[in-house]
Scaffold this motif. Structure first.
Motif, PDB file in Angstrom:
ATOM      1  N   GLU A 222     107.741  24.127  39.478  1.00  0.00           N
ATOM      2  CA  GLU A 222     106.966  22.943  39.846  1.00  0.00           C
ATOM      3  C   GLU A 222     106.079  22.481  38.706  1.00  0.00           C
ATOM      4  OE1 GLU A 222     103.956  21.550  43.396  1.00  0.00           O
ATOM      5  OE2 GLU A 222     105.993  22.208  43.800  1.00  0.00           O
ATOM      6  N   LYS A 245     104.489  27.242  51.611  1.00  0.00           N
ATOM      7  CA  LYS A 245     103.313  26.552  52.150  1.00  0.00           C
ATOM      8  C   LYS A 245     102.026  27.203  51.668  1.00  0.00           C
ATOM      9  CE  LYS A 245     101.235  25.007  56.517  1.00  0.00           C
ATOM     10  NZ  LYS A 245     101.362  25.014  58.002  1.00  0.00           N
ATOM     11  N   ARG A 248     101.016  26.238  48.302  1.00  0.00           N
ATOM     12  CA  ARG A 248     100.647  24.821  48.222  1.00  0.00           C
ATOM     13  C   ARG A 248     101.493  24.063  47.201  1.00  0.00           C
ATOM     14  NH1 ARG A 248      93.981  25.003  48.739  1.00  0.00           N
ATOM     15  NH2 ARG A 248      93.951  26.172  50.710  1.00  0.00           N
ATOM     16  N   GLN A 250     104.327  21.330  46.320  1.00  0.00           N
ATOM     17  CA  GLN A 250     104.725  20.054  46.905  1.00  0.00           C
ATOM     18  C   GLN A 250     106.195  19.711  46.683  1.00  0.00           C
ATOM     19  OE1 GLN A 250     102.412  18.308  48.776  1.00  0.00           O
ATOM     20  NE2 GLN A 250     101.216  20.171  48.364  1.00  0.00           N
ATOM     21  N   HIS A 251     106.796  20.332  45.683  1.00  0.00           N
ATOM     22  CA  HIS A 251     108.147  19.923  45.303  1.00  0.00           C
ATOM     23  C   HIS A 251     109.192  21.027  45.473  1.00  0.00           C
ATOM     24  CE1 HIS A 251     106.489  16.191  43.826  1.00  0.00           C
ATOM     25  NE2 HIS A 251     105.596  16.873  43.119  1.00  0.00           N
TER      26      HIS A 251
END
Length: 370
Positions: A222, A245, A248, A250-251
Motif C-alpha cells: 500500500e 481492517k 487500517r 485502504q487499498h
C-alpha cells in the motif's frame, strides 16, 4: 456405432476440485452445443464438491463411495479396497442402466472405477489429463483409452503417442474476452484508476502460505501505491479481513471468493496464483504477467511441474512456496519495474493459450464414436 435416430448418451466422470469439475462442465456444454439432444450423466465421488456444482450447472450426477489412498499411514486406507470394489460394481450398474455411447474421465477419485468398468465392457473411453505430470490412475487407464487429450506438449512419456491429442484445458467462456472490461472491473471492485492492481489467488479454499506472504507485505504494497484484489479463501477470510481492517489499509481488498473472475482478470496488472491446471490454463488466456507459487502439497509435486513448463518458456515467474513469505513483494517489484519483461511474460503466456480446448475435445470424442 450409434443409430442416427437416437441421441448420444455420454458419461463424464471425475471431480474433487474445481480443476477437474469446471473442465468437465465445459466439455459437457460444448458437446450439448453440437448435439443439443444428447443425454449426459456425470459420475462423481460422494461428499465432494461435484455433487453440488454439477447439478448447479444443470446436469444429473450419480455418486460413488470412493476416496483416495492417504499418503501417510492411516486407518482409512484399510477401507480403500472395499470402497474401490463397491465403486466398480456401482459403475457397472450405472453403465448398464444408462448405456453410454462413450465415457469421459477428467481425473479425480470417481474417474478410475467408471473408466475401468467401461473399458471392461468395451465402451469407448477418452481421458482428459489437465496437468503436465500424469497421475497413476490416468497412466493405467490410458492403456485402453481410445484418446488422451492433454494440456501440455511432450506427454508421450506418460501416454501412447498415437492416441494423444494436444487440446489444452477447457475454461469458462467469459474469460475468453476481456477486451474493454477494465473500467467496469475497477468500478465493480471499488479500485482506483491509475494504481497498479495486484490480483492474488489461492483457490476457492485459500492458500495458507500465499495469505501469510500477503499479510507480511501488505503495508509495504500500500505504501508503494499498489492496490490488492485478494481472494483469500473461505477458511481464512474472517482472520484476513480482521487483520486488514485492524491495519487500517485502504487499498487491500480482501475477498473470500471472487465469482466475477473475468472482471478480476481484466482489472489486474499482475497476478499471483497457485499453479493448478485450471488456473494455469485460465491465466494463459488472460495474457497478464504471472507469478506462480505452486502448492507443495499435491501428488508428484505436479503444480511445480505445471509452472515450470511456463517458466522455461519465459511465460511466467516461479516463487517457491518455502520462499514466498518475505520475498513476495521483492519478486512483484522486480517484474513491475521491468516493463519489457512484464510485456514479454504477458505475450509468451498468451501464446501458450488453447482457447478452443473444449471444442477440440469434442472433436476427439466424436472421432472415437465414428
Amino acid at each position: 456405432m450409434k443409430n442416427n435416430d437416437t441421441p448420444y448418451r455420454i458419461m463424464i466422470s471425475g471431480g474433487g476440485t474445481g480443476g477437474h469439475i469446471y473442465p468437465a462442465i465445459a466439455i459437457a456444454n460444448a458437446w450439448k452445443e453440437k448435439h443439443p439432444d444428447a443425454e449426459i450423466l456425470f459420475v462423481g465421488a460422494e461428499g465432494k464438491m461435484e455433487m453440488q456444482k454439477i447439478p448447479e450447472a444443470g446436469y444429473k450426477i450419480e455418486g460413488l463411495k470412493i476416496a483416495g489412498l492417504q499418503r501417510s499411514l492411516s486407518l482409512s486406507n484399510l477401507s480403500f479396497p472395499f470402497k474401490l470394489l463397491g465403486s466398480i460394481n456401482k459403475s457397472k450398474k450405472l453403465l448398464a442402466e444408462f448405456g453410454p455411447s462413450a465415457v469421459v474421465g477428467v481425473g479425480g477419485y470417481a474417474s478410475g472405477p467408471l473408466l475401468y468398468a467401461a473399458q471392461g465392457k468395451g465402451i469407448p473411453t477418452l481421458i482428459q489429463e489437465q496437468n503436465s505430470y500424469a497421475g497413476l490412475t490416468n497412466k493405467l487407464l490410458a492403456k485402453k483409452a481410445k484418446k488422451i487429450c492433454v494440456a501440455y506438449p511432450n506427454m508421450e512419456k506418460f501416454f501412447p503417442k498415437d492416441r494423444i491429442q494436444y487440446t489444452g484445458n477447457p475454461v469458462r467462456k467469459d474469460i475468453l474476452d476481456l477486451e474493454g472490461k477494465k473500467e467496469k472491473a475497477l468500478n465493480h471492485f471499488g479500485l482506483e484508476t491509475g494504481k497498479k492492481v495486484l490480483l492474488v489467488l489461492g483457490g476457492s479454499l485459500g492458500a495458507r502460505t500465499i495469505n501469510q506472504a500477503v499479510l507480511a507485505d501488505m503495508k509495504a504494497f500500500e505504501e508503494d501505491g499498489y492496490q490488492l484484489l485478494w481472494q483469500c479463501g473461505k477458511f481464512y477470510y474472517s482472520d484476513m479481513a480482521y487483520k486488514v481492517k485492524d491495519a487500517r489499509l485502504q487499498h487491500i481488498h480482501v475477498l473470500e471468493f471472487i465469482k466475477e473472475m473475468d472482471l478480476a482478470y481484466a482489472a489486474a496488472d499482475i497476478v499471483v496464483s497457485r499453479a493448478g491446471a485450471l488456473s494455469v490454463s485460465e491465466l494463459s488466456l488472460v495474457g497478464k504477467p504471472v507469478v506462480f507459487v505452486p502448492s507443495p502439497n499435491v501428488a508428484e509435486d505436479h503444480q511445480t511441474k505445471n509452472a515450470m513448463a511456463y517458466v522455461n518458456a519465459e511465460a511466467a515467474v516461479l516463487l517457491r512456496d518455502s520462499e514466498a513469505v518475505g520475498k513476495l513483494k521483492i519478486v512483484i517489484d522486480q517484474v513491475m519495474a521491468d516493463t519489457k519483461k512484464a510485456e514479454t511474460l504477458g505475450e509468451n503466456i498468451k501464446a501458450m493459450a488453447k482457447p478452443k480446448a473444449a471444442e477440440e475435445i469434442v472433436e476427439a470424442l466424436t472421432s472415437i464414436l465414428a
